[in-house]
Design an enzyme around this catalytic site. Structure first.
Site, PDB file in Angstrom:
ATOM      1  N   GLU A 176      35.026  -4.185  47.947  1.00 44.86           N
ATOM      2  CA  GLU A 176      35.472  -4.887  47.141  1.00 44.86           C
ATOM      3  C   GLU A 176      35.877  -3.949  45.744  1.00 44.86           C
ATOM      4  OE1 GLU A 176      32.632  -8.364  46.352  1.00 44.86           O
ATOM      5  OE2 GLU A 176      33.161  -9.179  48.493  1.00 44.86           O
ATOM      6  N   GLU A 295      33.423  -9.920  55.478  1.00 42.61           N
ATOM      7  CA  GLU A 295      32.601 -10.980  54.744  1.00 42.61           C
ATOM      8  C   GLU A 295      33.114 -12.359  54.721  1.00 42.61           C
ATOM      9  OE1 GLU A 295      30.696  -9.778  51.247  1.00 42.61           O
ATOM     10  OE2 GLU A 295      30.838  -7.662  51.405  1.00 42.61           O
TER      11      GLU A 295
HETATM   12  O1  AHR Z   1      27.042 -10.372  50.736  1.00 39.89           O
HETATM   13  C1  AHR Z   1      26.772 -10.493  49.191  1.00 39.89           C
HETATM   14  C2  AHR Z   1      27.777  -9.822  48.258  1.00 39.89           C
HETATM   15  O2  AHR Z   1      28.992 -10.554  48.473  1.00 39.89           O
HETATM   16  C3  AHR Z   1      28.418  -8.417  48.801  1.00 39.89           C
HETATM   17  O3  AHR Z   1      27.677  -7.497  48.257  1.00 39.89           O
HETATM   18  C4  AHR Z   1      29.443  -8.266  48.026  1.00 39.89           C
HETATM   19  O4  AHR Z   1      30.380  -7.360  48.678  1.00 39.89           O
HETATM   20  C5  AHR Z   1      30.245  -9.555  48.018  1.00 39.89           C
HETATM   21  O5  AHR Z   1      30.487  -9.896  46.846  1.00 39.89           O
END
Ligand code: AHR
Length: 506
Positions: A176, A295
């Protein structure tokens, strides 16, 4: 009285989307909260094995058949020194972990995680820090993990007791990096250049690597999709995938709108795909960039609670969302969306796996339990293997606050040729009416119904706990096959798996 809506589907063996890459059923463990400490690792736990890993957790992870697990972060990655987590445990440094403002003892690091992943039959998706670090740390980590021996880093691994290389194939180039919350956040130009040069060095160290370039942190980012276009200008040659991250939450308590969120997810995937193809055309490249949705999940329940957690504690309860039945419906629908894009989405990680926004919850020193979201993940991972089939769907639709023309029937279809199984995953988004779905299964006339598994509950906010599994699936028997057509009755607000198998010739 139960009110009924009607929908129609046509399924045919020849309507192929793609072979499903099993890695779309991946997950994620970040060194955060109780994911590692008190989650996968707890040496004093009654079920702990000789390496300190909880065997009750391992059993559930194996049950879910998770093929690949991303590690070590997440936000923590952007200030992480991987060297802190190797070697004798007693000499590892204790650090302030800045992303989540916790204490990191580094008791678990690269070697331990690779060993744990092996025990649960999963591959590791490793991530390198491109926030505070860069090319040098990344290429050293590749050498440490994957080089057989005879060099500084590979011999150090051996010295630490890991004779064989970990053989980690998939690597994320940072996490990110477009996010202002990220330590060492970069502009698209800064990230693109650094990621490309890091990727070049990593592939020189091990040409068999598959690399993931950082996409946007979500479809709502102001820089999306310019971030993808600009970073890919630099990374296209070296990367094999671009990442997507997305979390949803029912913050306004508007369930109809919440359950339609997968229309946003669908659009996100389509836009990233189009952007990749634009860069491909611009570069006159023969290579097609695939997508790693590494994610995804529901995340909002714990947001307020997390603001009250004191900083600098060890393994605090952070991001411990307690999920509801309606969250499980959305998770089922998110899995359907991934399946429907299996021509381009080749990897995906439910974030995360244990305790932190997770399907599996543990009590430190105590028991283990399954959240409602466990079930759609489990069934889709176990039975959603094979070829994803496109289907022609005629469903009644609705409009919600943010979406128009939302089909009540959300579905994905998988044909497992090897097992001779046809599996339909379906969510009925209607909160009041059941959905009578007639499915033309023209090329599966010699198939019979094996089971119709349903997740339903009159209370959309029903939750599970260590004491009670209120939300759990059961089988229903109203569905039937007649004259080459399957009739499936999908209860109001439900997740369903309808499984068919070829009749055995006697
Ligand atoms: O999964 C929780 C968080 O969400 C992770 O650390 C990050 O990559 C995202 O913003």
């Amino acid at each position: 009285m139960t009110n009924t809506n009607k929908a129609k589907m046509i399924i045919d063996k020849s309507f192929k989307i793609a072979e499903i890459d099993r890695r779309i059923y991946g997950s994620f463990i970040e060194q955060l909260g109780r994911a590692v400490y008190g989650g996968i690792y707890e040496p004093s736990h009654p079920t702990a094995d000789e390496d300190g890993f909880r065997q009750d957790v391992m059993e559930l992870v194996k049950e879910m058949q998770v093929p690949i697990i991303r590690y070590p972060g997440g936000n923590m990655l952007s200030a992480y020194n991987w060297e802190d987590g190797i070697g004798p445990k007693e000499s590892r440094p204790r650090r302030l972990e800045l992303a989540w403002r916790s204490l990191e003892t580094n008791e678990v690091g690269t070697d331990e995680f690779a060993a744990w992943a092996k025990k649960v039959n999963a591959e590791v998706m490793m991530a390198v820090n491109l926030g505070t670090r860069g090319i040098d740390a990344a290429r050293n980590l590749v050498e440490y993990c994957n080089h057989p021996g005879g060099t500084y880093w590979s011999d150090l691994r051996k010295e630490h007791g890991y004779h064989d290389p970990h053989g980690i194939k998939v690597w994320c180039l940072g996490n990110e990096m477009d996010g202002p919350w990220q330590i060492g956040m970069k502009t698209a130009y800064e990230y693109g250049r650094l990621a490309a040069e890091t990727a070049k060095a990593m592939k020189l160290a091990d040409p068999s690597l598959e690399l993931v370039s950082c996409g946007s942190s979500g479809s709502g980012m102001a820089t999306f999709p310019q971030w993808e276009a600009e970073t890919l200008e630099h990374t296209y040659e070296y990367a094999d995938y671009i990442s997507l991250h997305q979390y949803y939450g029912n913050r306004d308590n508007d369930t109809a709108n919440y359950l339609a969120s997968t229309l946003d997810m669908d659009n996100f995937i389509k836009t990233v795909t189009a952007t990749c193809d634009y860069i491909k055309a611009k570069k006159r490249s023969k290579k097609t960039m695939n997508l790693s949705f590494d994610e995804w999940n529901v995340w909002f329940h714990s947001n307020d609670q997390d603001k009250k957690v004191d900083p600098w504690s060890f393994a605090p309860s952070l991001l411990e969302d307690i999920y509801t039945f309606e969250d499980a419906l959305l998770v089922g629908s998110m899995l359907n969306t991934l399946l429907k894009h299996s021509d381009r989405v080749k990897m995906a990680c439910m974030a995360q796996l244990v305790n932190v926004i997770a399907p599996i919850m543990t009590e430190t020193g105590g028991g283990i339990w399954k959240q409602p979201i466990f079930y759609p993940y489990y069934y889709t991972s176990v039975y959603g293997r094979g070829t994803a089939l496109h289907s022609i769907v005629d469903s009644p639709k609705y409009d919600s606050k943010d979406f128009t023309d939302v089909p009540y029937l959300d579905q994905a279809v998988v044909f497992n040729e090897e097992n001779e199984e046809l599996v339909i995953f379906a969510v009925n988004r209607h909160l009041e009416n059941q959905l009578l779905t007639e499915v033309d299964i023209r090329s599966f006339e010699d198939y019979q119904l094996v089971e119709h598994v349903v997740l339903e509950n009159d209370n959309l906010k029903a939750q599970n706990s260590i004491n009670e599994q209120i939300v759990k699936p059961h089988t229903r028997s109203e569905s039937f096959i007649e004259n080459g057509s399957l009739t499936a009755v999908l209860p109001k607000a439900s997740w369903n798996m309808v499984r068919l198998k070829k009749l055995k010739q006697s």
